[in-house]
Scaffold this active site. Structure first.
Site, PDB file in Angstrom:
ATOM      1  N   SER A 101     -24.177   0.213   3.690  1.00 34.70           N
ATOM      2  CA  SER A 101     -23.578   1.456   2.330  1.00 34.70           C
ATOM      3  C   SER A 101     -24.385   1.416   1.265  1.00 34.70           C
ATOM      4  O   SER A 101     -26.057   1.446   1.333  1.00 34.70           O
ATOM      5  CB  SER A 101     -22.322   1.163   2.164  1.00 34.70           C
ATOM      6  OG  SER A 101     -21.644   2.609   1.521  1.00 34.70           O
ATOM      7  N   HIS A 126     -25.656   4.497   5.820  1.00 35.15           N
ATOM      8  CA  HIS A 126     -24.973   5.746   6.962  1.00 35.15           C
ATOM      9  C   HIS A 126     -24.110   6.853   5.234  1.00 35.15           C
ATOM     10  O   HIS A 126     -24.644   6.656   4.343  1.00 35.15           O
ATOM     11  CB  HIS A 126     -23.625   4.452   7.203  1.00 35.15           C
ATOM     12  CG  HIS A 126     -22.127   4.415   6.054  1.00 35.15           C
ATOM     13  ND1 HIS A 126     -21.290   3.615   6.340  1.00 35.15           N
ATOM     14  CD2 HIS A 126     -22.196   4.653   5.119  1.00 35.15           C
ATOM     15  CE1 HIS A 126     -20.278   3.576   5.327  1.00 35.15           C
ATOM     16  NE2 HIS A 126     -20.940   4.041   4.163  1.00 35.15           N
TER      17      HIS A 126
END
Length: 198
Positions: A101, A126
């Protein structure tokens, strides 16, 4: 059972006797920083503050950021990224486990040519998440902001990796996990390091 932060001897210049300091403070003095937990406001502010201090102390020396983190706050990650690219000191980023992330965003933010992953690291990108609830107008407003930030993050990933914006956007639609080799091929890191001397 937690053992706490280990203490190590460290002698300041001009002192005859070494003092016992915690390991992290000792490594900070060697310009080594850690992003090894969820990236929240407190950790982001500490990292930014230490980078600014080390840069003011000596702009010609590099800073090393070791990363083993599941990610965290988007705004915190963008803040750390901006600080790394604001200072004059070269910032080397090293993934030593997982950079997921926003931690992968920070990893990609290191100086080009100085973004490393250890051989068995995992890197994941993501899209940012929002968690708004309440009145529809508040949810809508936050959704628009999350989409704006998503576009900004995708644009930066594209610039840092050399991937097209379309590919980055497609890959961010789901959790995109990569090995160190795949992350190198993708452009998130520049080298796979097998020893400290690299």
């Amino acid at each position: 059972m937690p053992i706490g932060v280990p203490k190590v001897p460290y002698r300041l210049a001009g002192n005859e006797v070494a003092e016992w300091v915690d390991l992290y403070n000792r490594l900070y003095r060697e310009r080594v920083l850690f992003l090894c937990q969820d990236l929240d406001d407190e950790l982001a502010n500490q990292l930014i503050g230490i980078m600014l201090y080390l840069n003011a102390e000596d702009k010609s020396k590099g800073i090393y950021v070791y990363i083993n983190s599941p990610g965290g706050s988007v705004t915190c990650g963008v803040g750390v990224f901006d600080a790394m690219n604001y200072i004059k000191s070269d910032v080397t980023t090293i993934c030593v486990g997982t950079a997921a992330s926003m931690a992968s965003f920070v990893l990609a933010g290191g100086r080009k040519g100085k973004r490393l992953a250890l051989p068995h690291s995992r890197i994941m990108i993501h899209q940012p998440e929002g968690g708004s609830q309440g009145q529809a107008s508040v949810v809508l407003s936050e959704s628009e902001e999350v989409l704006r930030i998503r576009d900004e993050v995708a644009q930066i990933y594209s610039e840092r990796t050399g991937q097209t914006l379309e590919r980055i956007s497609r890959d961010m639609n789901r959790d995109q996990f990569m090995s160190a080799r795949e992350a190198k091929d993708y452009g998130l890191v520049d080298q796979i390091a097998s020893s400290v001397s690299q």
